[in-house]
Design an enzyme around this catalytic site. Structure first.
Site, mmCIF file in Angstrom:
data_model
loop_
_atom_site.group_PDB
_atom_site.id
_atom_site.type_symbol
_atom_site.label_atom_id
_atom_site.label_comp_id
_atom_site.label_asym_id
_atom_site.label_seq_id
_atom_site.Cartn_x
_atom_site.Cartn_y
_atom_site.Cartn_z
ATOM 1 N N TYR A 77 0.293 -1.015 0.033
ATOM 2 C CA TYR A 77 0.023 0.041 0.468
ATOM 3 C C TYR A 77 0.880 1.050 0.023
ATOM 4 O O TYR A 77 0.365 2.143 0.686
ATOM 5 C CB TYR A 77 -1.148 0.164 1.389
ATOM 6 C CG TYR A 77 -2.159 -0.535 1.051
ATOM 7 C CD1 TYR A 77 -1.820 -2.611 0.737
ATOM 8 C CD2 TYR A 77 -3.437 -0.413 0.993
ATOM 9 C CE1 TYR A 77 -2.835 -3.659 0.588
ATOM 10 C CE2 TYR A 77 -4.277 -1.456 1.106
ATOM 11 C CZ TYR A 77 -4.300 -2.851 0.820
ATOM 12 O OH TYR A 77 -5.283 -3.715 0.252
ATOM 13 N N TYR A 190 -1.650 -11.628 -6.327
ATOM 14 C CA TYR A 190 -1.653 -11.721 -4.869
ATOM 15 C C TYR A 190 -0.599 -13.023 -3.953
ATOM 16 O O TYR A 190 -0.428 -12.344 -3.270
ATOM 17 C CB TYR A 190 -3.224 -12.500 -4.645
ATOM 18 C CG TYR A 190 -4.106 -11.199 -5.198
ATOM 19 C CD1 TYR A 190 -4.685 -10.600 -2.975
ATOM 20 C CD2 TYR A 190 -4.775 -10.757 -5.830
ATOM 21 C CE1 TYR A 190 -5.557 -9.640 -3.455
ATOM 22 C CE2 TYR A 190 -5.592 -9.009 -5.285
ATOM 23 C CZ TYR A 190 -6.016 -9.178 -4.211
ATOM 24 O OH TYR A 190 -6.932 -8.831 -4.729
ATOM 25 N N VAL A 239 -22.778 10.959 -15.402
ATOM 26 C CA VAL A 239 -21.677 11.029 -16.514
ATOM 27 C C VAL A 239 -22.575 10.345 -17.600
ATOM 28 O O VAL A 239 -22.303 8.997 -17.107
ATOM 29 C CB VAL A 239 -20.515 11.403 -16.569
ATOM 30 C CG1 VAL A 239 -20.104 11.386 -18.400
ATOM 31 C CG2 VAL A 239 -20.238 13.032 -16.440
ATOM 32 N N SER A 281 -17.244 -0.231 -11.405
ATOM 33 C CA SER A 281 -17.678 -0.392 -10.520
ATOM 34 C C SER A 281 -18.082 -1.463 -9.451
ATOM 35 O O SER A 281 -18.758 -2.012 -10.142
ATOM 36 C CB SER A 281 -18.901 1.174 -9.572
ATOM 37 O OG SER A 281 -18.966 1.138 -8.164
ATOM 38 N N THR A 487 -8.409 -4.071 -3.932
ATOM 39 C CA THR A 487 -7.432 -3.184 -3.025
ATOM 40 C C THR A 487 -7.770 -1.820 -3.337
ATOM 41 O O THR A 487 -7.459 -0.528 -3.937
ATOM 42 C CB THR A 487 -5.617 -3.453 -2.658
ATOM 43 O OG1 THR A 487 -5.627 -2.749 -4.103
ATOM 44 C CG2 THR A 487 -6.054 -4.523 -2.694
#
Length: 531
Positions: A77, A190, A239, A281, A487
């Site tokens: 991260y 991963y 949009v 999404s 993530t």
């Protein structure tokens, strides 16, 4: 109407389509690293709230909802910590959000004592991964196989049936939400990206947690910082299309079409302006149920719909169908439980041995729904009363009938989901009181693991597509070599990549941590695999 005239015409503007963490991070990078005036940055969000998948809603004695919980990790991260190091904490003056999260994790370290529970309610000894020699060999071969050669291969096309009965699979799959039919490439990424966590997967000791849910702990502080810089939010704004100029070799976004309530409008984009679009999404068209009703499974919404439209007319804009056209394999269901009695938390602490507030993940490995629950530190919401406790759970195989409720999870009300959970825990004597004093909100998410679906090169567009002069993609459905989707880091890294590239910022983007190059990590992984 959108306010487009708050800055001089010669000043560069930026438009973010979607108000998730990628757009919020991108706005920060434009201001912090690009020197942009925040008043020239506009975030257009279809919903009435920003945050995307980093959500958390509810107040006072109302029911609380969190669709999911995103784990954080150190030393990975890299871009996320870079971002949060410059965002002030809301609650701790002089501290950054990064400091706040690290301090909280140190104070309340994760240490799961009941990672897997079997059908007899026994805590499974998960120090042993359960690998056969064939499993170990398959893992070794996967780690050196190229992504090009793996192509669209699925995980269950690489491993034997035995692999999916190992303790490792149950822990890894429920920690990251992998299914056997997901992409072998993503699984490999991963395995490499989190190799340093392999030796402590049984306790989850490497997981970093936020003090509250991720909306309160991450989104809200970033929003407050952006608001002070003058960034403008246009909520409930969909949009519907983007027009481009160019001959194909160079492409420039020149107009954004949008809808607000019953109004439609256009935003003229100059060649010097920038447009950032979060294509797709994970939580699009999620639906909430209640104690007496099951959630509804919905189809595509505005984000995937806009990506469909753009990819059809612009080469190199990816293939959204690879991710959005197989809902049966990308959906699963979560649930949030609001407890007005401490009984459930007390009974769980007695049974598992997990200390309250550690956020330890508990999975019922023989559950037909492959059900898991997480009891986070309380309060989990900034406005949560002292006599309220909130926890979250999910089921990865919700199309099968329950072990204690004769319905699929997808058909179940919140009350029935709580009944199934109490059946696995043998809390049935407590069930009447728990039903009376709890509210369970199930949430069906059609695309929650769509980013894991098998793909080939080109299905995910580059962050800045070839020939684009002022347009970039953001989020989980962009292509970022070596990093892992699902993530927060992937979204933040995409934002940093987009901003630095479009603004020609000569500043290094933090490189992904490569634990596989560490002799210590390799040795610990080998020892764990042989356990």
């Amino acid at each position: 109407m959108l306010n487009q005239e708050k800055c001089n015409a010669h000043e560069r503007k930026a438009y973010f389509i979607g108000g998730g963490i990628a757009s919020l991070a991108g706005a920060v990078f434009l201001i912090r690293d690009g020197g942009m005036d925040g008043r020239n940055i506009h975030i257009l969000e279809d919903l009435g709230i920003n945050g995307g998948a980093l959500d958390g809603i509810g107040s006072g004695n109302q029911d609380y909802v969190i669709r999911g919980g995103r784990m954080l990790n150190e030393p990975t991260y890299e871009c996320t910590w870079n971002l949060l190091a410059d965002i002030p904490s809301i609650d701790r003056p002089g501290k950054s959000v990064k400091d706040e999260i690290h301090d909280f994790t140190a104070q309340y370290p994760t240490h799961a004592k009941a990672r897997l529970i079997d059908r007899t309610r026994q805590i499974v000894d998960v120090k042993h991964m359960g690998f056969s020699n064939e499993d170990r060999l398959d893992i070794s071969k996967l780690l050196i196989e190229s992504e090009e050669d793996l192509g669209a291969k699925r995980i269950n096309e690489w491993f034997s049936e035995h692999f999916f009965s190992t303790n490792f699979w149950y822990m890894w799959a429920t920690m990251f939400a992998f299914q056997p039919w997901h992409s072998a490439v993503e699984f490999k990424r991963y395995m490499i990206r989190f190799m340093h966590e392999f030796h402590r997967i049984d306790t989850l000791a490497g997981v970093a947690r936020t003090p509250y849910n991720q909306y309160d702990s991450i989104v809200l502080p970033i929003q407050k910082w952006l608001e002070k810089q003058g960034v403008q939010y246009s909520l409930n704004t969909t949009v519907t299309d983007i027009d481009f100029a160019g001959d194909g070799s160079l492409r420039t976004a020149e107009r954004i079409h949008y809808r607000q309530a019953n109004h439609t409008g256009e935003i003229l984009v100059s060649p010097e302006d920038m447009v950032f679009f979060t294509n797709g999404s994970m939580t699009e068209n999620s639906d909430l149920g209640g104690m007496d009703r099951a959630p509804v499974l919905k189809d595509k919404g505005p984000s995937f719909g806009l990506w469909d439209k753009l990819s059809a007319k612009q080469p190199g804009f990816g293939n959204p169908a690879a991710f959005s056209n197989n809902i049966t394999q990308s959906k699963w269901e979560s649930f949030t439980v609001t407890c007005r009695n401490p009984l459930f938390f007390r009974r769980m602490e007695e049974f598992t041995g997990n200390e309250a507030g550690t956020g330890a993940l508990v999975t019922f490995k023989d559950s037909n729904w492959l059900m898991s629950v997480v009891l986070a530190h309380q309060p989990h919401f900034r406005n949560q009363p002292d006599d309220i406790q909130v926890f979250w759970g999910y089921g990865l195989t919700g199309d099968r009938k329950g072990n204690y409720v004769d319905k699929t999870m997808a058909e179940c009300t919140g009350a029935e989901i709580l009944t199934e959970l109490c059946g696995h825990l043998r809390f049935m004597d407590d069930l009447p009181l728990l039903l009376e004093t709890s509210d369970v909100i199930p949430c069906m998410m059609p695309f929650i693991t769509s980013q894991f679906m098998p793909r080939v090169k080109g299905d995910r567009p580059d962050v800045v597509p070839e020939g684009s002069t002022n347009f970039a993609f953001l989020g989980q459905y962009t292509e970022i070599p070596e990093d892992v989707v699902f993530t927060v880091e992937y979204s933040v890294r995409s934002a940093m990549t987009a901003v630095y590239k479009l603004l020609n910022i000569e500043k290094d983007i933090p490189q992904p941590y490569k634990g596989q190059h560490s002799p210590k990590v390799l040795f610990e992984s080998l020892v764990t695999a042989l356990r």
